[in-house]
Design a protein around this motif. Sequence first.
Motif, PDB file in Angstrom:
ATOM      1  N   PHE A 229      37.662  46.037  26.956  1.00 33.98           N
ATOM      2  CA  PHE A 229      36.844  46.763  27.928  1.00 33.98           C
ATOM      3  C   PHE A 229      35.764  45.850  28.508  1.00 33.98           C
ATOM      4  O   PHE A 229      35.441  45.923  29.701  1.00 33.98           O
ATOM      5  CB  PHE A 229      36.214  47.996  27.276  1.00 33.98           C
ATOM      6  CG  PHE A 229      37.159  49.159  27.137  1.00 33.98           C
ATOM      7  CD1 PHE A 229      37.599  49.854  28.250  1.00 33.98           C
ATOM      8  CD2 PHE A 229      37.626  49.550  25.882  1.00 33.98           C
ATOM      9  CE1 PHE A 229      38.480  50.923  28.135  1.00 33.98           C
ATOM     10  CE2 PHE A 229      38.510  50.612  25.751  1.00 33.98           C
ATOM     11  CZ  PHE A 229      38.937  51.301  26.882  1.00 33.98           C
ATOM     12  N   TRP A 230      35.182  45.002  27.675  1.00 30.72           N
ATOM     13  CA  TRP A 230      34.194  44.028  28.143  1.00 30.72           C
ATOM     14  C   TRP A 230      34.837  43.086  29.169  1.00 30.72           C
ATOM     15  O   TRP A 230      34.278  42.851  30.249  1.00 30.72           O
ATOM     16  CB  TRP A 230      33.656  43.255  26.943  1.00 30.72           C
ATOM     17  CG  TRP A 230      32.764  42.093  27.253  1.00 30.72           C
ATOM     18  CD1 TRP A 230      33.136  40.782  27.311  1.00 30.72           C
ATOM     19  CD2 TRP A 230      31.359  42.108  27.520  1.00 30.72           C
ATOM     20  NE1 TRP A 230      32.060  39.983  27.599  1.00 30.72           N
ATOM     21  CE2 TRP A 230      30.949  40.772  27.731  1.00 30.72           C
ATOM     22  CE3 TRP A 230      30.409  43.125  27.600  1.00 30.72           C
ATOM     23  CZ2 TRP A 230      29.632  40.421  28.019  1.00 30.72           C
ATOM     24  CZ3 TRP A 230      29.097  42.770  27.888  1.00 30.72           C
ATOM     25  CH2 TRP A 230      28.710  41.448  28.093  1.00 30.72           C
ATOM     26  N   ALA A 231      36.014  42.556  28.827  1.00 31.63           N
ATOM     27  CA  ALA A 231      36.713  41.643  29.736  1.00 31.63           C
ATOM     28  C   ALA A 231      37.131  42.353  31.016  1.00 31.63           C
ATOM     29  O   ALA A 231      37.099  41.761  32.108  1.00 31.63           O
ATOM     30  CB  ALA A 231      37.937  41.049  29.032  1.00 31.63           C
ATOM     31  N   SER A 232      37.508  43.614  30.897  1.00 34.35           N
ATOM     32  CA  SER A 232      37.895  44.388  32.075  1.00 34.35           C
ATOM     33  C   SER A 232      36.741  44.518  33.053  1.00 34.35           C
ATOM     34  O   SER A 232      36.924  44.389  34.278  1.00 34.35           O
ATOM     35  CB  SER A 232      38.378  45.775  31.641  1.00 34.35           C
ATOM     36  OG  SER A 232      38.598  46.608  32.748  1.00 34.35           O
ATOM     37  N   GLY A 233      35.532  44.778  32.548  1.00 33.57           N
ATOM     38  CA  GLY A 233      34.370  44.854  33.420  1.00 33.57           C
ATOM     39  C   GLY A 233      34.093  43.537  34.109  1.00 33.57           C
ATOM     40  O   GLY A 233      33.771  43.490  35.310  1.00 33.57           O
ATOM     41  N   LEU A 234      34.227  42.430  33.378  1.00 32.69           N
ATOM     42  CA  LEU A 234      34.022  41.104  33.960  1.00 32.69           C
ATOM     43  C   LEU A 234      35.034  40.819  35.063  1.00 32.69           C
ATOM     44  O   LEU A 234      34.676  40.368  36.163  1.00 32.69           O
ATOM     45  CB  LEU A 234      34.136  40.038  32.863  1.00 32.69           C
ATOM     46  CG  LEU A 234      32.994  39.971  31.846  1.00 32.69           C
ATOM     47  CD1 LEU A 234      33.449  39.233  30.587  1.00 32.69           C
ATOM     48  CD2 LEU A 234      31.780  39.274  32.453  1.00 32.69           C
ATOM     49  N   LEU A 235      36.301  41.068  34.785  1.00 34.20           N
ATOM     50  CA  LEU A 235      37.353  40.796  35.774  1.00 34.20           C
ATOM     51  C   LEU A 235      37.191  41.671  37.013  1.00 34.20           C
ATOM     52  O   LEU A 235      37.427  41.220  38.141  1.00 34.20           O
ATOM     53  CB  LEU A 235      38.725  41.026  35.145  1.00 34.20           C
ATOM     54  CG  LEU A 235      39.152  40.003  34.089  1.00 34.20           C
ATOM     55  CD1 LEU A 235      40.422  40.471  33.383  1.00 34.20           C
ATOM     56  CD2 LEU A 235      39.374  38.642  34.726  1.00 34.20           C
ATOM     57  N   THR A 236      36.790  42.920  36.809  1.00 34.91           N
ATOM     58  CA  THR A 236      36.588  43.819  37.941  1.00 34.91           C
ATOM     59  C   THR A 236      35.487  43.299  38.862  1.00 34.91           C
ATOM     60  O   THR A 236      35.633  43.301  40.091  1.00 34.91           O
ATOM     61  CB  THR A 236      36.236  45.234  37.453  1.00 34.91           C
ATOM     62  OG1 THR A 236      37.256  45.698  36.560  1.00 34.91           O
ATOM     63  CG2 THR A 236      36.123  46.202  38.618  1.00 34.91           C
ATOM     64  N   ALA A 237      34.385  42.838  38.276  1.00 32.77           N
ATOM     65  CA  ALA A 237      33.287  42.299  39.082  1.00 32.77           C
ATOM     66  C   ALA A 237      33.700  41.021  39.793  1.00 32.77           C
ATOM     67  O   ALA A 237      33.228  40.750  40.906  1.00 32.77           O
ATOM     68  CB  ALA A 237      32.073  42.047  38.197  1.00 32.77           C
ATOM     69  N   CYS A 238      34.568  40.228  39.181  1.00 28.59           N
ATOM     70  CA  CYS A 238      34.966  38.944  39.765  1.00 28.59           C
ATOM     71  C   CYS A 238      36.009  39.077  40.858  1.00 28.59           C
ATOM     72  O   CYS A 238      36.097  38.205  41.734  1.00 28.59           O
ATOM     73  CB  CYS A 238      35.492  38.017  38.662  1.00 28.59           C
ATOM     74  SG  CYS A 238      34.218  37.418  37.527  1.00 28.59           S
ATOM     75  N   PHE A 239      36.801  40.157  40.843  1.00 27.16           N
ATOM     76  CA  PHE A 239      37.920  40.232  41.780  1.00 27.16           C
ATOM     77  C   PHE A 239      37.911  41.464  42.678  1.00 27.16           C
ATOM     78  O   PHE A 239      38.777  41.586  43.548  1.00 27.16           O
ATOM     79  CB  PHE A 239      39.243  40.181  41.006  1.00 27.16           C
ATOM     80  CG  PHE A 239      39.525  38.832  40.418  1.00 27.16           C
ATOM     81  CD1 PHE A 239      40.213  37.877  41.142  1.00 27.16           C
ATOM     82  CD2 PHE A 239      39.087  38.503  39.147  1.00 27.16           C
ATOM     83  CE1 PHE A 239      40.463  36.619  40.616  1.00 27.16           C
ATOM     84  CE2 PHE A 239      39.319  37.253  38.601  1.00 27.16           C
ATOM     85  CZ  PHE A 239      40.014  36.298  39.331  1.00 27.16           C
TER      86      PHE A 239
END
Length: 455
Positions: A229-239
Amino acid sequence: MNKYKRLAQSAAVYLLLGLGISALTLALLMGAGRIPEEAIQENLRESADWLREKDRVIGLVNEKDFTSQVPYGFDAVWLGIAYRLDADGPLYAAVNAAYPGYDEEEETIFDGLWRAVAAPDASDAKQDVSYARYWQGMAGVLRVMLVFWNLQELYVVQAAVALLLLALLCFLLIKRREFAFLAAFLAGLWSVSAYAVPFCVFYMPVFLIMAGMMLVVLLKKDAGLFPFFWASGLLTACFDNLSAETLTVSVPLLLALILAWRRGELVKRAQVLRYSVLAGGLWTGGYALAFLLKWGLGYLVLGSSSLDSVKHHAARRIYNNAQQILAQIGQGFWRNLTRLKPFAYTDTYGGLLVTVLLIALAVFCVSYLYGKRDGASVPVCCLILPALIPFARFLVVNNHTADHAFMVYRSLLVTVLAALFFFLDSVEWRCIIKRKAADKSRRAEKGRKKYAKGK
């Protein structure tokens, strides 16, 4: 002491993961900028020619179909950023994320892109527009894709990828015998016109991340999903650029809660609440960290003007008129809810009310006749929090919600999914099937007796 040590170690791991994903996104943008312009020129020119004949936002099925509106203007912006990644030095270009400018009174974004590609030395060229407040990671991916395909061909590739992911999700859900979730998910995709998503590059990142998270949830045999979930938030903000970003947390969280309840990992409401808050909090933390890193990088590379731009645009997305904020929130809710099918087919308030009442009547009748709520049914506490996530988003970014309802409304997929799952999971379908089988058997027996009597 050991408890605090473990917390410190976990925090360090999460921070390193955030820094790593952000660094990889920056490396992607800088690396994509190294691709020679000649390698993408032909496909980019074909894409610019095709876009020039389009409207900024258009219905995919027909011009009046506002449920399937595709923002080709945003695709043009990402194409422009991808095209400019090789300008002004790799780091500056990656952070500035500029696209070709245009005369807003007499031209469209498509004219600016076409002029930059077809006539880069034209005397009427406009100054590039910085889009540094977002990471724009998808622009780097797009520059790589332009080596192989133009925009129309890329839409076909995206459609093939989307169908493959959908087939894989269906297979895994059937394998786990989650038929109610599968039926609700497919109906939810229809309700938000998901068939339009592959035909817009701007829409794809959120749905790809959502599908990837769902695959992780289905393949993992326990509920230890917090790092994801942490990584999902990061990827969402980046892409992603605020299209329907909450889908990358809400739908996977809903599925995770349902499966965890089935496995007996979550048996109390307090456990469900704690898990939901932690997962949602970690996603929000990753999402916020990625933006803070981008804004900090912008300040170091571009100067204080980049932060001024961030403050200006953030204020616009949160509210437009502080004195009319309640009306604005109501407008945002209304515009998004009425884009859902079948409500989108109604033209008047009366038609909408009749549609809602007919659906409610059908649900009540089936639930009254064949309803069940026993230990095998997933409790409401597992469904309600994920279903409310998009409404929290509507409240926080209310002006953006109202102005961009044509794409933001898809975040309600989780709400439709949760409501339909609750209904389907609450019905004793075996009773209906057995009753139909009994009726069929009685009709067959009656037919045999009638035939024997006539003979």
